[in-house]
Design a protein around this motif. Sequence first.
Motif, PDB file in Angstrom:
ATOM      1  N   SER A 284       0.843  -1.182   0.000  1.00 17.59           N
ATOM      2  CA  SER A 284       0.000   0.000   0.000  1.00 17.59           C
ATOM      3  C   SER A 284       0.882   1.236   0.000  1.00 17.59           C
ATOM      4  CB  SER A 284      -0.925   0.009   1.223  1.00 17.59           C
ATOM      5  OG  SER A 284      -0.155   0.008   2.408  1.00 17.59           O
TER       6      SER A 284
ATOM      7  N   SER B  93       0.272  12.702   1.323  1.00 17.14           N
ATOM      8  CA  SER B  93      -0.874  13.592   1.091  1.00 17.14           C
ATOM      9  C   SER B  93      -0.441  14.877   0.396  1.00 17.14           C
ATOM     10  CB  SER B  93      -1.564  13.918   2.417  1.00 17.14           C
ATOM     11  OG  SER B  93      -0.638  14.510   3.326  1.00 17.14           O
TER      12      SER B  93
ATOM     13  N   PHE C 112      -7.164  10.168  -5.519  1.00 17.71           N
ATOM     14  CA  PHE C 112      -7.822   9.069  -4.803  1.00 17.71           C
ATOM     15  C   PHE C 112      -7.455   7.723  -5.412  1.00 17.71           C
ATOM     16  CE2 PHE C 112     -10.473  12.855  -4.344  1.00 17.71           C
ATOM     17  CZ  PHE C 112     -10.550  12.943  -2.958  1.00 17.71           C
ATOM     18  N   LEU C 113      -7.363   7.678  -6.732  1.00 16.53           N
ATOM     19  CA  LEU C 113      -6.955   6.431  -7.392  1.00 16.53           C
ATOM     20  C   LEU C 113      -5.525   6.056  -7.006  1.00 16.53           C
ATOM     21  CD1 LEU C 113      -8.432   6.983 -10.966  1.00 16.53           C
ATOM     22  CD2 LEU C 113      -9.227   5.346  -9.264  1.00 16.53           C
TER      23      LEU C 113
ATOM     24  N   ALA D 107      -3.922   6.970  -4.365  1.00 16.10           N
ATOM     25  CA  ALA D 107      -3.836   6.674  -2.924  1.00 16.10           C
ATOM     26  C   ALA D 107      -4.272   5.255  -2.610  1.00 16.10           C
ATOM     27  CB  ALA D 107      -4.687   7.675  -2.142  1.00 16.10           C
ATOM     28  N   HIS D 108      -5.142   4.687  -3.439  1.00 15.55           N
ATOM     29  CA  HIS D 108      -5.678   3.358  -3.148  1.00 15.55           C
ATOM     30  C   HIS D 108      -5.110   2.267  -4.044  1.00 15.55           C
ATOM     31  CE1 HIS D 108      -8.717   6.010  -1.236  1.00 15.55           C
ATOM     32  NE2 HIS D 108      -8.805   5.022  -0.369  1.00 15.55           N
ATOM     33  N   MET D 109      -4.162   2.598  -4.906  1.00 14.77           N
ATOM     34  CA  MET D 109      -3.549   1.568  -5.739  1.00 14.77           C
ATOM     35  C   MET D 109      -2.465   0.835  -4.950  1.00 14.77           C
ATOM     36  SD  MET D 109      -3.262   2.890  -9.701  1.00 14.77           S
ATOM     37  CE  MET D 109      -2.262   4.320  -9.376  1.00 14.77           C
ATOM     38  N   PRO D 110      -2.264  -0.448  -5.219  1.00 20.65           N
ATOM     39  CA  PRO D 110      -1.152  -1.173  -4.570  1.00 20.65           C
ATOM     40  C   PRO D 110       0.180  -0.782  -5.195  1.00 20.65           C
ATOM     41  CG  PRO D 110      -2.295  -2.603  -6.115  1.00 20.65           C
ATOM     42  CD  PRO D 110      -3.081  -1.320  -6.076  1.00 20.65           C
TER      43      PRO D 110
ATOM     44  N   GLY E 116      -6.632   1.568 -11.771  1.00 19.58           N
ATOM     45  CA  GLY E 116      -6.655   3.022 -11.710  1.00 19.58           C
ATOM     46  C   GLY E 116      -5.673   3.653 -12.674  1.00 19.58           C
TER      47      GLY E 116
END
Length: 323
Positions: free
Chosen positions: A15, A103, A169-170, A172-175, A202
Motif C-alpha cells: 500500500s 498527502s 484518490f486512485l 492513494a488506493h492503488m497497490p 486506476g
Amino acid sequence: MSILSTQETSNSSTSMAPTFLLVGLPGLEATPSWWTIPLITVYLLSALGNGTILWIIALEPTLHRPMYFFLFLLSVSDVGLATVLMPTLLGLAFAETHAIPASACLLQMFFVHVFSVMESSVLLAMAFDRALAICRPLHYPALLTNGVISKIGMAIAFRCLTLHLPLPFLLAHMPYCRPQVLTHSYCLHPDMARLACPGAWGAVYSLCVVLSAMALDPLLIFFSYGLIGRVLQGVGSTEDRWKVCQTCAAHLSAVLLFYIPMILLALIDRFKLPLPQPAHTLLSYVHFLLPPLINPVLYSVKMKEIRGKILKRVLPTKVDCAQ
C-alpha cells in the motif's frame, strides 16, 4: 543511505507508504544553496511578468475581448504552475528535504496537472480564436460573444477539475510494488503511477486523462494552424501575410515552448532513450518553469496593444509626450 533504507522499507509494503522521496538536481546536491538563486529569480520574474499581464487586462476596458480573456487565463495557469512547484523545489534547495508526505505529494500532483491541462486547454482555445478571426473575420464578432467566451472558460475549468479530481484518490488506493522514490524534484502523475503494481486498474483511467489533454490538444492546435495556412495561400499581398504571421507569432511561440519539451520527455520515457539523468531533469524544469517566464515577454513584445497599455500605465507622462 537514508534513501536506500527507505527504499528497502517501501519494498515490503503493497500500500502507499506515508512518504515519497524526491530527487534534487543531479550534480548540485553538494551545494544546494547555489541553485536557490536562479530558482527564486525565475519565480519572481514569472510572477512579475504574469502579474503585469493580469493587471493590465483587468484594468483596461479596451482589452476585454476574447483574445485577451484567453491571455488572462494563460497567465493564471502560468502563475499557478510556477507557484505549486516552488515548495518542493525550494525545500530541496534550502534544506535538502527529500521526503514529502504522501498527502502533500498527491495534492501537488493534482494542482500541477490541473494547471498544466489548463494551460494546454487555453492554448487550444487561443488557436481556435486565431483561426476563427483569420478564416471567418466577418462572422467572428457574432460567433465569439461574451456568452460563448464564458462557456469556454467554464468548460476549461470543468475539464481541469473534474477529470483530475479522481487521480489523487486512485493513486492513494492503488497497490505499490516498487520503492516510492520519484525521479523529479516535484510530484508528477506518471512518476507516481509507474510505482504501482502492474495491472492496477486506476492506472488506465489516469493514462486516459493525461493523454486526452496532452495528446489531443496539440493535434487540434496544429489543425487550426493548418486552416490558417490554407487561408494564407489565398492572400496575395505580402504585407497582409506578414500581418497574419505577426498576429499568430506570440501564440505559436508559446505553443512550441510548452509542447516541445513535453513531447521530448514523453519520447524519452516511452523509448527508454539513454539520456543522462541531469539532462532529463533539466528538460523537465524547462517544460514547467520556462513558459511562465517567457510567455509574458512574448506577448508583451509581439502584441502592440499589450505593450502600449503597459507603457502607458508605467510611463504615462513620456507616452503622452511622445503622442
